[in-house]
Motif scaffolding. Structure first.
Motif, PDB file in Angstrom:
ATOM      1  N   ASP A  69     126.710 -61.065 -37.775  1.00 20.46           N
ATOM      2  CA  ASP A  69     125.261 -61.047 -38.066  1.00 20.46           C
ATOM      3  C   ASP A  69     125.159 -60.473 -39.350  1.00 20.46           C
ATOM      4  OD1 ASP A  69     125.892 -60.765 -34.980  1.00 20.46           O
ATOM      5  OD2 ASP A  69     123.974 -60.825 -35.008  1.00 20.46           O
ATOM      6  N   GLU A  70     125.802 -59.344 -39.734  1.00 19.44           N
ATOM      7  CA  GLU A  70     125.428 -58.808 -41.072  1.00 19.44           C
ATOM      8  C   GLU A  70     125.553 -59.357 -42.434  1.00 19.44           C
ATOM      9  OE1 GLU A  70     127.651 -57.737 -38.669  1.00 19.44           O
ATOM     10  OE2 GLU A  70     127.218 -55.837 -38.024  1.00 19.44           O
ATOM     11  N   VAL A  71     126.545 -60.294 -42.266  1.00 17.13           N
ATOM     12  CA  VAL A  71     127.194 -61.356 -43.318  1.00 17.13           C
ATOM     13  C   VAL A  71     125.868 -62.466 -43.602  1.00 17.13           C
ATOM     14  CG1 VAL A  71     128.453 -63.118 -44.174  1.00 17.13           C
ATOM     15  CG2 VAL A  71     129.257 -60.767 -43.320  1.00 17.13           C
ATOM     16  N   VAL A  72     125.561 -62.745 -42.325  1.00 12.62           N
ATOM     17  CA  VAL A  72     124.291 -63.867 -42.159  1.00 12.62           C
ATOM     18  C   VAL A  72     123.213 -63.307 -42.764  1.00 12.62           C
ATOM     19  CG1 VAL A  72     122.813 -65.204 -40.656  1.00 12.62           C
ATOM     20  CG2 VAL A  72     125.512 -65.169 -40.375  1.00 12.62           C
ATOM     21  N   TRP A  73     122.628 -62.128 -42.507  1.00 13.80           N
ATOM     22  CA  TRP A  73     121.237 -61.536 -43.110  1.00 13.80           C
ATOM     23  C   TRP A  73     121.720 -61.309 -44.499  1.00 13.80           C
ATOM     24  CZ3 TRP A  73     117.267 -61.944 -40.671  1.00 13.80           C
ATOM     25  CH2 TRP A  73     116.968 -61.846 -39.539  1.00 13.80           C
ATOM     26  N   LEU A  74     122.847 -61.066 -44.929  1.00 13.02           N
ATOM     27  CA  LEU A  74     122.989 -60.711 -46.356  1.00 13.02           C
ATOM     28  C   LEU A  74     122.893 -61.776 -47.384  1.00 13.02           C
ATOM     29  CD1 LEU A  74     124.118 -58.891 -48.785  1.00 13.02           C
ATOM     30  CD2 LEU A  74     126.453 -59.548 -48.217  1.00 13.02           C
TER      31      LEU A  74
END
Length: 251
Positions: free
Chosen positions: A174-179
């Motif tokens: 998720d964190e990479v997708v948001w980034l």
């Protein structure tokens, strides 16, 4: 012990205190010697780096014998016995790695891009930020001209033309997708969750002007699938993302 057929040196490599490899080991060296041997099906032995430097096709660079074969599913493979600091691995298929290295030999400017895709798949936000913020290691062509590639929107020609967004969704990060949505999309700022905004502020991540740039949500892989389509197919937690419209390509 056999020697490398390329450089005639022992099939070991020294790992120094900083993790760097050294083949020409001085007598006074205090580093640690570890195995470094790739035995092909023809019986020729190489250092790993010597094989990478010499490899071009599925023939042994030394004796020219065909060393590839086909798996039970019919796919091409190149089996070897690999002995290194991690131990002996027998009948290991190294063809995917050799193909990638051959590709990068021809297109060195894409090395950073492929590292970026790897970091996206691993969920390593710190490494992603370090890579995109560091422009000093960009590769140059034979004339010394720096080749600039949009790393954020890079599509893998060896992996179904997938993007870092595809890789992050596939791996569940998720964190990479948001980034990536922050850095490479036009998703409205007010639609980002408060904790994501706070994390971005802590990391000093800001969105550049997206005018004239392709929204990463529009990019399709070789199956004509956007990141939203992939998320819909995978389901699970990505269902929430699809329903919220965060991954929806803009009109």
């Amino acid at each position: 012990m056999s020697q490398c057929v390329t450089c005639d040196k022992a099939l070991t490599v020294e790992i120094d205190s900083e993790g760097e490899e050294e083949y020409n080991v001085p007598e006074s060296s205090s580093g640690t010697l570890v195995p470094d041997s790739v035995e092909l099906q023809c019986g020729c032995h190489f250092h790993w780096q010597c094989l990478l430097d010499a490899y071009e096709i599925t023939q042994c660079p030394n004796c020219s014998k065909e060393v590839s074969s086909h798996s039970s599913t019919g796919s091409e493979q190149l089996l070897c016995n690999l002995d290194n600091e991690g131990g002996l691995q027998e009948s290991l298929d190294i063809l995917p790695i050799l193909k990638e290295e051959s590709y990068l030999k021809a297109f060195p400017e894409e090395r950073r891009c492929r590292a970026f895709l790897e970091f996206c798949g691993e969920g390593d936000v710190g490494a992603i930020l370090d890579l995109i913020n560091d422009r000093d290691d960009e590769d140059s062509d034979e004339q010394g001209n720096t080749k600039s590639i949009d790393v954020l929107r890079y599509q893998d020609p060896m992996g179904s033309m997938s993007t870092g967004l595809h890789a992050a969704i596939t791996s569940g990060h998720d964190e990479v997708v948001w980034l990536l949505l922050l850095l490479a999309s036009t998703l409205e700022p007010e639609r980002f969750p408060a904790d994501v905004v706070q994390a971005a502020e802590t990391l000093k991540v800001t969105r550049e002007n997206q005018t004239g740039k392709v929204d990463i949500r529009l990019l399709e892989d070789s199956n004509s699938q956007t990141a939203e389509g992939l998320a819909r197919e995978l389901g699970g937690k990505w269902g929430t993302w699809v329903n919220a419209g965060w991954l929806k390509p803009p009109n």
